[in-house]
Design a protein around this motif. Structure first.
Motif, mmCIF file in Angstrom:
data_model
loop_
_atom_site.group_PDB
_atom_site.id
_atom_site.type_symbol
_atom_site.label_atom_id
_atom_site.label_comp_id
_atom_site.label_asym_id
_atom_site.label_seq_id
_atom_site.Cartn_x
_atom_site.Cartn_y
_atom_site.Cartn_z
ATOM 1 N N SER A 33 0.765 -1.125 -0.121
ATOM 2 C CA SER A 33 -0.034 -0.021 -0.081
ATOM 3 C C SER A 33 0.859 1.116 0.014
ATOM 4 N N ASN A 34 2.284 1.283 0.875
ATOM 5 C CA ASN A 34 2.608 2.302 0.826
ATOM 6 C C ASN A 34 3.546 2.794 -0.404
ATOM 7 N N SER A 75 -8.000 -1.899 4.832
ATOM 8 C CA SER A 75 -8.563 -0.846 4.328
ATOM 9 C C SER A 75 -7.677 -0.118 3.472
ATOM 10 N N ALA A 76 -6.491 0.140 3.915
ATOM 11 C CA ALA A 76 -5.605 0.911 3.317
ATOM 12 C C ALA A 76 -5.051 0.085 1.948
ATOM 13 N N LYS A 77 -5.245 -1.297 1.839
ATOM 14 C CA LYS A 77 -4.939 -1.776 0.569
ATOM 15 C C LYS A 77 -6.196 -1.424 -0.451
ATOM 16 N N VAL A 78 -7.339 -1.303 -0.136
ATOM 17 C CA VAL A 78 -8.186 -1.090 -0.891
ATOM 18 C C VAL A 78 -8.346 0.323 -1.303
ATOM 19 N N VAL A 79 -8.252 1.228 -0.596
ATOM 20 C CA VAL A 79 -7.959 2.728 -0.691
ATOM 21 C C VAL A 79 -6.766 3.063 -1.493
ATOM 22 N N VAL A 108 1.973 0.824 -10.995
ATOM 23 C CA VAL A 108 1.003 0.524 -10.016
ATOM 24 C C VAL A 108 -0.132 -0.516 -10.506
ATOM 25 N N ARG A 109 -0.137 -0.365 -11.729
ATOM 26 C CA ARG A 109 -1.052 -1.578 -12.497
ATOM 27 C C ARG A 109 -0.378 -2.902 -12.514
ATOM 28 N N THR A 110 0.990 -3.042 -12.441
ATOM 29 C CA THR A 110 1.669 -4.152 -12.391
ATOM 30 C C THR A 110 1.422 -4.864 -11.138
ATOM 31 N N HIS A 111 1.917 -4.087 -9.986
ATOM 32 C CA HIS A 111 1.792 -4.899 -8.627
ATOM 33 C C HIS A 111 0.443 -4.851 -8.049
ATOM 34 N N THR A 112 -0.544 -3.823 -8.352
ATOM 35 C CA THR A 112 -1.905 -4.104 -7.742
ATOM 36 C C THR A 112 -2.639 -5.558 -8.095
ATOM 37 N N LEU A 113 -2.020 -6.457 -9.153
ATOM 38 C CA LEU A 113 -2.484 -7.517 -9.651
ATOM 39 C C LEU A 113 -1.987 -8.641 -8.698
ATOM 40 N N HIS A 114 -0.897 -8.329 -7.917
ATOM 41 C CA HIS A 114 -0.215 -9.233 -6.787
ATOM 42 C C HIS A 114 -1.308 -10.330 -6.236
ATOM 43 N N ASP A 115 -2.431 -9.710 -5.659
ATOM 44 C CA ASP A 115 -3.458 -10.691 -5.275
ATOM 45 C C ASP A 115 -4.682 -9.655 -5.203
ATOM 46 N N PRO A 116 -5.817 -10.303 -5.795
ATOM 47 C CA PRO A 116 -7.039 -9.489 -6.043
ATOM 48 C C PRO A 116 -7.746 -8.693 -4.782
ATOM 49 N N VAL A 117 -7.958 -7.420 -5.177
ATOM 50 C CA VAL A 117 -8.347 -6.562 -4.036
ATOM 51 C C VAL A 117 -9.774 -6.864 -3.788
ATOM 52 N N ALA A 118 -10.435 -7.418 -4.666
ATOM 53 C CA ALA A 118 -11.637 -7.740 -4.571
ATOM 54 C C ALA A 118 -11.892 -8.763 -3.256
ATOM 55 N N TYR A 119 -10.767 -9.500 -2.694
ATOM 56 C CA TYR A 119 -10.902 -10.148 -1.618
ATOM 57 C C TYR A 119 -10.770 -9.491 -0.341
ATOM 58 N N LYS A 120 -10.174 -8.418 -0.567
ATOM 59 C CA LYS A 120 -9.832 -7.618 0.617
ATOM 60 C C LYS A 120 -11.265 -6.695 1.026
ATOM 61 N N ASN A 121 -12.119 -6.561 -0.289
ATOM 62 C CA ASN A 121 -13.381 -5.889 0.086
ATOM 63 C C ASN A 121 -14.341 -6.981 0.909
ATOM 64 N N ARG A 122 -14.212 -8.139 0.219
ATOM 65 C CA ARG A 122 -15.134 -9.059 0.957
ATOM 66 C C ARG A 122 -14.704 -9.195 2.376
ATOM 67 N N GLU A 123 -13.493 -9.482 2.491
ATOM 68 C CA GLU A 123 -12.995 -9.662 4.084
ATOM 69 C C GLU A 123 -13.372 -8.304 4.877
ATOM 70 N N LEU A 124 -13.251 -7.302 4.503
ATOM 71 C CA LEU A 124 -13.895 -5.855 5.141
ATOM 72 C C LEU A 124 -15.340 -6.079 5.375
ATOM 73 N N GLY A 125 -15.937 -6.655 4.348
ATOM 74 C CA GLY A 125 -17.455 -6.723 4.470
ATOM 75 C C GLY A 125 -17.718 -7.856 5.478
ATOM 76 N N GLU A 126 -17.043 -8.798 5.851
ATOM 77 C CA GLU A 126 -17.320 -9.731 6.797
ATOM 78 C C GLU A 126 -16.998 -9.014 8.182
ATOM 79 N N TYR A 127 -15.930 -8.390 8.240
ATOM 80 C CA TYR A 127 -15.526 -7.811 9.474
ATOM 81 C C TYR A 127 -16.544 -6.667 9.811
ATOM 82 N N VAL A 128 -17.230 -6.075 8.952
ATOM 83 C CA VAL A 128 -18.400 -5.169 9.229
ATOM 84 C C VAL A 128 -19.587 -5.626 9.444
#
Length: 449
Positions: free
Chosen positions: A286-287, A379-383, A417-437
């Motif tokens: 993220s950084n 959260s930081a990864k998504v944003v 940015v485009r290259t590395h943001t494919l490292h792992d699907p950010v969609a799973y981070k969104n789902r993970e945060l949804g379960e957290y909320v």
């Protein structure tokens, strides 16, 4: 008895070289002497003595790298000169203990240092970030003896650490050979290994589900780099594939394993503490995403004020592009979102620092504490993913068609940015945060959580 890491370094790895190993022609390398004037100044100045001074040192390195980042991206040379600059600046040591000559800083400062370097050169921000994670790996999954031994080895020698650690590749096997282990197999990706002093290996211990991490000297024929990294972005990270051919590792160098029982030491590899490597490196990502995006806005703003022309057919014609409503509106919007992303990334950095500060010695972090920190990171990864992709693509709207010229180099920010943001699907981070909320559920530790 098999040689230790220290023994192999002392002998330049001669004990395990294989004369018939296949040779692959490497890329041309950049020349470290191009930064001699900077090397001399950094060495003369010594290491920074405060958190802000470390961040300022990173800004200085970033400014140096930014000068010719576009041309170096095109040349695609192996970044030996750039890694040498990271070494002479002291940035490789920012997290190292004072006792061994390190900077003694915490992860929240380390993240800001990564971000600053990434503003000038995304590849070097990424290399620094991975190095800081791998160079402190023994702090998380090693015994106390290993923690101090490897920190001393890395910091006192100012080593740069690369890694062949890709958990999706399950064909790197580890077998027991009495007093030592043998690592053998293949990794589709390694990062920085070609220009590293040490490489972190990771694989599965045969007949078990247990993973083993170990540091090994990079300069040995058992590590055979394919030199095949030629991707759209992050071109100077040397992230190509690598064959691991019969690398011997002394049992005492297997991080967190009990030599007498040849089993994981439960007091060291305690779950969930040992899994903190994962949110720690996710926030590294993220950084440098954030730093790259901030760098793109800074680069674009300079281009707009010097090279962009006002549009003469709008009916409300302006003399300067800095008077154009749509240009001012876009820059303001990008700036606001980057500020918000930076604040979130800083808050997540404090969460990681707090975990290590409170629990680093006892390794007693609870699932809830670990999970809450991981969700700050998610959260930081998504944003930062969303914001960095939007900003690095959007800056072309406020610079104009001439800014797409290859020599201008504005495209490198989006490509990185485009290259590395494919490292792992950010969609799973969104789902993970949804379960957290919705469910108050903290994530189960995985290789990507």
């Amino acid at each position: 008895m098999a040689p230790s890491v220290n023994d192999l370094l002392a002998s330049n790895g001669d004990t395990i070289q294989e004369p018939n190993a296949k040779k692959v022609k490497p890329n041309p390398t950049s020349d470290p002497t191009v930064y001699d004037i900077h090397h001399q100044k950094f060495i003369s100045d010594g290491l920074p003595s405060s958190s802000e001074a470390w961040i300022e040192r990173a800004r200085q390195v970033s400014a140096i790298l930014a000068i010719d980042a576009a041309s170096r991206d095109i040349e695609n040379k192996s970044p030996r000169a750039e890694v040498a600059l990271l070494k002479s600046s002291g940035l490789l040591k920012v997290l190292g203990p004072h006792a061994f000559g390190g900077g003694g800083q915490t992860w929240d400062v380390g993240y800001k240092v990564i971000r600053e370097v990434a503003k000038g050169d995304g590849s070097l921000g990424m290399l620094l970030g991975y190095h800081l994670l791998w160079s402190t790996t023994a702090n998380v999954v090693g015994t106390e003896e290993q923690k101090h031994r490897f920190q001393r080895l890395i910091i006192e020698n100012n080593y740069f650490v690369g890694g062949a650690v890709n958990p999706r590749d399950n064909d790197l096997n580890i077998t027991d050979h009495g007093d030592h282990l043998v690592f053998d197999g293949f990794k589709n990706f390694n990062t920085g290994g070609v220009v590293s002093d040490l490489t972190v290996l990771e694989g599965v211990f045969a007949g078990t589900e247990h993973h083993i991490f170990a540091f090994v000297p990079t300069e040995q024929q058992g590590i055979q780099f394919a030199h095949n990294w030629n991707n759209v972005g992050l071109r100077l990270t040397e992230s190509g594939s690598v064959k691991i051919n019969q690398i011997r590792v002394q049992w005492g160098d297997a991080l967190g394993w009990d030599v007498s029982t040849k089993l994981p030491d439960p007091t060291v590899l305690a779950i969930p503490f040992a899994t903190l490597l994962l949110p720690t490196i996710q926030l590294v990502f993220s950084n440098f995403y954030l730093g790259i995006a901030q760098g793109s806005l800074d680069f674009a703003s300079k281009y707009t004020t010097t090279s962009t022309r006002a549009w003469p057919y709008g009916g409300d014609n302006k003399q300067s592009p800095t008077e154009e409503f749509y240009i001012l509106e876009r820059y303001g919007n990008f700036f606001a979102h980057l500020r918000a992303a930076e604040t979130l990334a800083d808050r997540a950095g404090l969460a990681i620092t707090d975990i290590y500060t409170k629990h680093g010695e006892a390794r007693t972090v609870t699932e809830r504490e670990r999970g809450d920190a991981a969700e700050w990171v998610a959260s930081a990864k998504v944003v930062t993913t969303d914001t960095a992709l939007r900003v690095t693509a959007g800056v072309f709207e406020v610079t104009g068609s001439r800014a797409t010229g290859r020599k201008v180099g504005l495209d490198r920010f989006w490509r990185d940015v485009r290259t590395h943001t494919l490292h792992d699907p950010v969609a799973y981070k969104n789902r993970e945060l949804g379960e957290y909320v919705l469910l108050d559920k903290v994530p189960e530790p995985t290789w990507y959580t």
